[in-house]
Design a protein around this motif. Structure first.
Motif, mmCIF file in Angstrom:
data_model
loop_
_atom_site.group_PDB
_atom_site.id
_atom_site.type_symbol
_atom_site.label_atom_id
_atom_site.label_comp_id
_atom_site.label_asym_id
_atom_site.label_seq_id
_atom_site.Cartn_x
_atom_site.Cartn_y
_atom_site.Cartn_z
ATOM 1 N N SER A 393 83.562 69.974 69.250
ATOM 2 C CA SER A 393 84.456 69.579 68.313
ATOM 3 C C SER A 393 84.275 69.959 66.965
ATOM 4 C CB SER A 393 84.416 68.153 68.379
ATOM 5 O OG SER A 393 83.372 67.424 67.732
ATOM 6 N N ALA A 394 85.363 69.905 66.337
ATOM 7 C CA ALA A 394 85.355 70.218 64.759
ATOM 8 C C ALA A 394 84.241 69.483 64.163
ATOM 9 C CB ALA A 394 86.804 69.924 64.098
ATOM 10 N N ALA A 395 84.098 67.980 64.488
ATOM 11 C CA ALA A 395 83.277 67.157 63.896
ATOM 12 C C ALA A 395 81.884 67.756 63.949
ATOM 13 C CB ALA A 395 83.375 65.677 64.578
ATOM 14 N N GLU A 396 81.587 68.094 65.241
ATOM 15 C CA GLU A 396 80.133 68.751 65.369
ATOM 16 C C GLU A 396 79.931 69.774 64.283
ATOM 17 O OE1 GLU A 396 77.407 71.395 68.789
ATOM 18 O OE2 GLU A 396 79.398 70.038 69.304
ATOM 19 N N THR A 397 80.909 70.750 64.131
ATOM 20 C CA THR A 397 80.889 72.064 63.241
ATOM 21 C C THR A 397 80.653 71.255 61.755
ATOM 22 O OG1 THR A 397 82.403 73.216 64.723
ATOM 23 C CG2 THR A 397 82.004 73.988 62.558
ATOM 24 N N LEU A 398 81.507 70.379 61.480
ATOM 25 C CA LEU A 398 81.452 69.764 60.213
ATOM 26 C C LEU A 398 80.014 69.325 59.938
ATOM 27 C CD1 LEU A 398 84.994 68.275 59.664
ATOM 28 C CD2 LEU A 398 83.967 69.939 57.998
ATOM 29 N N ASP A 399 79.552 68.480 60.900
ATOM 30 C CA ASP A 399 78.306 67.682 60.849
ATOM 31 C C ASP A 399 76.972 68.823 60.613
ATOM 32 O OD1 ASP A 399 79.485 65.139 61.026
ATOM 33 O OD2 ASP A 399 79.037 65.005 63.027
ATOM 34 N N THR A 400 77.253 69.820 61.333
ATOM 35 C CA THR A 400 76.053 70.847 61.516
ATOM 36 C C THR A 400 76.227 71.654 60.091
ATOM 37 O OG1 THR A 400 76.458 70.944 63.756
ATOM 38 C CG2 THR A 400 75.148 72.836 62.415
ATOM 39 N N TYR A 401 77.209 72.011 59.712
ATOM 40 C CA TYR A 401 77.492 72.908 58.403
ATOM 41 C C TYR A 401 78.157 72.321 57.338
ATOM 42 C CZ TYR A 401 75.985 76.267 61.860
ATOM 43 O OH TYR A 401 75.137 76.859 63.028
#
Length: 422
Positions: A393-401
């Motif tokens: 998800s986009a949330a995973e991308t935001l949380d990671t970076y």
């Protein structure tokens, strides 16, 4: 008949013969019971006439709770009557509430239940995860608890075992190496996940009432090593220490963001030179027996990854002379290259040669992080980056970076300020 009852193992009624020849049973008088209660540690000195003494008088525990379950008559002994009474009350409540656990089940060994739990793993988790669970069970869990009955494993005993794991003093069955203190992440997997799962299986079968692992405190994970983002100059420095085919791998990982396992599973036909994309349809992994296999990418998410034009000659060089079904990245003598082999024989020596082996947290996955860093710095939006990197998800991308996106709160305030009417 009562489901459970208490018997006094030391005292019995006396038989008195009447003048007419009849026989009556006379319970021990209160004075006898009182005298025995005062001499429980030395019953031989109590004022208890022989006629009121059982054959077991003074031996073992005085009180016994009997009950019938599973077609058997069972018993548990207690020194104090109050303890026996409390146990019987709880027992009867368990029987009425269908929470009764057979003592035979409580005597099942942990190892027996662990083998049954292992049989449930296949197909339920990834092969690599199953392999890790089986390895942790064999090396760390069974050497300590394999022969111990379920009912005798307490939260306190498990907590003491955690302390041994932390100090590197826990029993083990490793085939190589020596015992060593374990990291918090490893202890959490061994204790909370694997050992806890075996007890959860026992609970589902009705062999125990509770999971003693639930109350165990495991070490907190130490702060994660900072993520490393490499500059293009540093990426080139590492690649410069490798033969051309391996250098191409470094550039492929750093400038497409694919994972190392995904790269090792690529076939020459997965590269679309006309559309400048790579089809990421599989990844290299291991099965439950630690054998190299290929599975769907993480999260079962296949994708198409754009390839920068500068990489086209490098990919063409890797594919030149090879069929579409052949591996794009191959071992020096041909055939499949493995992640571990490339890491140990190519990546690690290159870092040492480049003088970068001392950088904390620098691993192959840092190349993927570096791709994200470069993409975000050049204006890539979160949805596009999510799609390219194969995040759930986009949330995973935001949380990671999250640390890479610029703080634009000031720009937002300025934009709103222009629309204010006062």
């Amino acid at each position: 008949m009562a489901r459970a009852w208490i018997e006094d193992r030391w005292l019995k009624p006396a038989e008195k013969r009447l003048s007419d020849g009849g026989v009556v049973r006379v319970d021990p008088p209160a004075s006898v019971k009182r005298s025995l209660s005062m001499r429980m540690d030395d019953p031989g000195r109590a004022a208890v006439p022989e006629e009121f003494r059982t054959a077991a008088y003074g031996r073992g525990s005085r009180w016994a709770v009997y009950w019938r379950a599973d077609g058997k008559r069972r018993r548990r002994s207690f020194r104090d009557y109050r303890d026996a009474e409390a146990f019987m009350a709880g027992l009867e409540d368990d029987i009425r509430s269908d929470r009764y656990v057979s003592p035979d089940d409580m005597e099942r060994s942990f190892g027996e239940v662990a083998r049954l739990w292992e049989a449930t793993l296949s197909g339920g988790v990834k092969g690599s995860t199953e392999a890790r669970y089986r390895r942790e069970l064999r090396v760390w869990v069974l050497p300590r608890w394999g022969s111990v009955p379920l009912g005798r494993i307490t939260t306190g005993a498990l907590q003491a075992w955690v302390a041994q794991l932390v100090r590197g003093e826990a029993p083990r069955d490793g085939r190589i190496g020596q015992a060593r203190p374990l990291a918090a992440k490893s202890i959490r997997s061994i204790v909370s996940i694997v050992t806890g799962a075996v007890f959860s299986h026992a609970m589902s079968e009705g062999w125990v009432l509770r999971n003693p692992v639930k109350g165990v405190k495991v070490p907190r994970q130490v702060p994660r090593v900072p993520r490393v983002y490499l500059t293009p100059e540093e990426i080139r420095a590492i690649a410069g220490q490798m033969r051309p085919a391996d250098a191409a791998c470094v550039y492929l990982l750093a400038y497409t963001g694919i994972r190392i396992g995904e790269m090792m599973a690529l076939r020459c036909g997965d590269v679309d030179f006309d559309r400048h994309t790579i089809a990421v349809d599989r990844t290299q992994s291991v099965d439950a027996d630690d054998r190299i296999v290929e599975t769907l990418p993480k999260g079962n998410r296949t994708r198409r990854v754009p390839v920068p034009g500068s990489l086209t000659p490098l990919l063409a060089g890797l594919a030149d002379g090879h069929g579409d079904d052949e591996y794009l990245v191959r071992a020096p003598r041909g055939g499949r290259q493995t992640t571990n082999n490339w890491r140990n024989r190519v990546w690690a020596p290159a870092l040492r040669a480049a003088g970068m082996d001392g950088i904390e947290g620098l691993v192959i996955h840092s190349l993927r992080h570096s791709y994200a860093s470069i993409a975000i710095r050049n204006g890539c939006d979160v949805k596009t980056l999510q799609s390219v990197m194969g995040h759930a998800s986009a949330a995973e991308t935001l949380d990671t970076y999250a640390d890479l996106w610029p703080d634009r709160a000031g720009e937002v305030a300025e934009a709103i300020d222009g629309d204010i009417l006062m």
